[in-house]
Every structure is written in C-alpha cells, then in structure tokens.
Design an enzyme around this catalytic site. Structure first.
Site, short mmCIF file in Angstrom:
data_model
loop_
_atom_site.label_atom_id
_atom_site.label_comp_id
_atom_site.label_asym_id
_atom_site.label_seq_id
_atom_site.Cartn_x
_atom_site.Cartn_y
_atom_site.Cartn_z
N ARG A 191 -4.49 -10.23 -2.80
CA ARG A 191 -4.77 -11.60 -2.35
C ARG A 191 -6.18 -11.73 -1.79
NH1 ARG A 191 -0.06 -11.81 1.72
NH2 ARG A 191 -0.74 -9.65 1.77
N LYS B 38 10.88 -2.76 6.89
CA LYS B 38 10.82 -4.11 7.44
C LYS B 38 12.22 -4.64 7.77
CE LYS B 38 6.77 -5.73 4.91
NZ LYS B 38 6.29 -6.54 3.79
N1 COA Z 1 1.72 -13.72 -2.91
C1 COA Z 1 2.30 -13.88 -1.72
N2 COA Z 1 2.55 -12.88 -0.87
C2 COA Z 1 2.18 -11.67 -1.26
C3 COA Z 1 1.55 -11.41 -2.48
C4 COA Z 1 1.32 -12.52 -3.32
N3 COA Z 1 0.73 -12.38 -4.50
N4 COA Z 1 1.29 -10.10 -2.56
C5 COA Z 1 1.72 -9.56 -1.41
N5 COA Z 1 2.26 -10.51 -0.65
C6 COA Z 1 2.80 -10.36 0.70
C7 COA Z 1 4.25 -10.04 0.73
O1 COA Z 1 5.01 -11.22 0.78
C8 COA Z 1 4.35 -9.26 1.99
O2 COA Z 1 4.39 -10.16 3.07
P1 COA Z 1 5.10 -9.76 4.43
O3 COA Z 1 4.45 -8.51 4.92
O4 COA Z 1 4.83 -10.94 5.25
O5 COA Z 1 6.54 -9.55 4.10
C9 COA Z 1 3.04 -8.52 2.10
O6 COA Z 1 2.15 -9.27 1.30
C10 COA Z 1 3.08 -7.13 1.62
O7 COA Z 1 3.59 -7.15 0.31
P2 COA Z 1 3.73 -5.83 -0.51
O8 COA Z 1 2.49 -5.06 -0.42
O9 COA Z 1 4.26 -6.19 -1.84
O10 COA Z 1 4.73 -4.99 0.31
P3 COA Z 1 6.23 -5.06 0.36
O11 COA Z 1 6.57 -4.63 1.72
O12 COA Z 1 6.79 -6.36 -0.06
O13 COA Z 1 6.70 -3.96 -0.73
C11 COA Z 1 6.81 -1.80 -1.85
C12 COA Z 1 6.09 -2.69 -0.82
C13 COA Z 1 8.28 -2.04 -1.84
C14 COA Z 1 6.31 -2.09 -3.24
C15 COA Z 1 6.47 -0.35 -1.49
O14 COA Z 1 6.72 -0.16 -0.13
C16 COA Z 1 7.32 0.63 -2.28
O15 COA Z 1 7.03 0.91 -3.41
N6 COA Z 1 8.36 1.16 -1.62
C17 COA Z 1 9.26 2.12 -2.24
C18 COA Z 1 9.07 3.50 -1.59
C19 COA Z 1 7.87 4.18 -2.19
O16 COA Z 1 7.78 4.40 -3.38
N7 COA Z 1 6.93 4.58 -1.33
C20 COA Z 1 5.72 5.25 -1.77
C21 COA Z 1 4.62 4.26 -2.02
S1 COA Z 1 4.17 3.49 -0.47
#
Ligand code: COA
Length: 159
Positions: A90, A41
């Site tokens: 969510r 992102k």
């Molecule tokens: N309240 C508000 N927003 C929430 C939420 C909550 N309870 N839960 C999720 N969201 C939102 C986030 O703000 C985010 O919004 P955006 O897309 O507008 O930015 C969206 O939902 C997705 O959130 P999330 O699923 O937590 O994804 P992320 O991009 O923030 O993080 C990681 C994902 C970092 C945990 C994941 O990519 C990761 O583990 N990366 C490391 C690499 C890895 O191990 N990869 C293998 C597994 S995929």
C-alpha cells in the site's frame, strides 16, 4: 496452470483486498484466497465468518477458490500446488516487512515466487483495523468495504 495465493487475516475483507485479488486473477490462471487461522491477531470475525464474507464478495471473480489454512503459508502452497504468492503493497511503510517475509518464504520454498502488486491509490490508506475502528464508532465505511461486509459489520457490532 499458474496458481496464485492471496493470504491474509481479512478481518474483514476490504475494497483494497478485493482490488488486489481481482488484479491477481489477471496474472494467474487460478487464485486461492486463503484466510490464515493461526495468526496472533485477536479477530472480530471468526474463520467461518471471514471465509463466508470472502465467498460472497470474491466467489464469482475469475477462477478462484476461497479457503482457510493453518500453519506455514509455504506448506499450504506445497499442498495446493501454488507457484505465486501475491502480496499487496500500500505504501513504502509496508515494504520492509513484506521484503523480509518474501525472502523468508523463498528460503523455505525457492520454487514459489512472491509478486507484489501496488495497491490502487484509492485504497492505499485502508486497513482492516481502521475499518473496524471507524465502524465500531458508528462511522460510515460503506466506501471502504464491499456491501456484504458493510452489512455484516453492522450486524456484528450493533445487533
Ligand atoms: N488493502 C487493504 N488492507 C490491506 C491491504 C490492501 N491491499 N494489504 C494489507 N492490508 C492490511 C490488512 O488488512 C491488515 O490490516 P490489519 O493489520 O489492520 O488487520 C494489514 O494490512 C496487514 O495485512 P497482511 O500483511 O496481509 O497481514 P495479515 O495479518 O492479514 O496476514 C499472513 C499475514 C497471514 C499472510 C502471514 O502472517 C502468514 O503467511 N502467516 C502464516 C504463517 C507463516 O507462514 N509465517 C511465516 C511468514 S511470516
């Protein structure tokens, strides 16, 4: 000691994230809230800014640690002795994606469990992108994010 991790991009932290984080602290003895460095992102806030906002808003909650990490989440779990990955659901639309990641992470590191917390309905519509979009057009997001994030967003967007 049961150490949990709540990882994400947190660009920026919202009240929805804060709610999940507070509830994770009830389940775990310690919760690491970790900003992922390597996600694809394009972010508004850099890593340091995101970590600072989280420290400011979550630093005093329970037994917590605010960090950032590079690479795979499960490698970071190994390094930090984490046994529980916390994810917020969510709405049903989150489920397929979360289910796949949970299974993948379990395949990679079976000793770590993923626990899903159902977001409070008050916050179930919030995402960081929506917060940025509304704030970017000058809309009021003060009920969606902590005060410090609200102020930081205003500075970033309109300074
Ligand atoms: N309240 C508000 N927003 C929430 C939420 C909550 N309870 N839960 C999720 N969201 C939102 C986030 O703000 C985010 O919004 P955006 O897309 O507008 O930015 C969206 O939902 C997705 O959130 P999330 O699923 O937590 O994804 P992320 O991009 O923030 O993080 C990681 C994902 C970092 C945990 C994941 O990519 C990761 O583990 N990366 C490391 C690499 C890895 O191990 N990869 C293998 C597994 S995929």
């Amino acid at each position: 000691m049961r150490i949990g991790i709540y990882a994400g991009s947190f660009d920026p932290l919202t009240n929805g994230h804060l709610d999940i984080f507070e509830r994770a602290n009830v389940i775990c003895d310690k919760v690491i809230i970790a900003v992922a460095k390597n996600i694809t992102k394009k972010t508004l806030f850099n890593i340091e800014e995101r970590v600072e906002m989280i420290k400011e808003c979550c630093g005093s909650v329970g037994n917590s640690e605010v960090t950032s990490f590079n690479g795979l989440l499960i490698d970071y779990c190994r390094e930090k002795g984490v046994s529980v990955i916390i994810r917020g659901i969510r709405a049903i639309i989150d489920f397929d994606y979360e289910y796949a990641i949970a299974l993948l992470n379990r395949r990679l590191l079976p000793e770590v469990e993923t626990i899903f917390l159902v977001a409070n309905s008050e916050y179930s519509f919030i995402s960081s992108s929506m917060v940025k979009e509304v704030a970017g057009y000058g809309g009021d997001v003060s009920t969606l994010v902590p005060q410090f994030v609200n102020d930081t967003l205003a500075k970033k967007l309109f300074k």
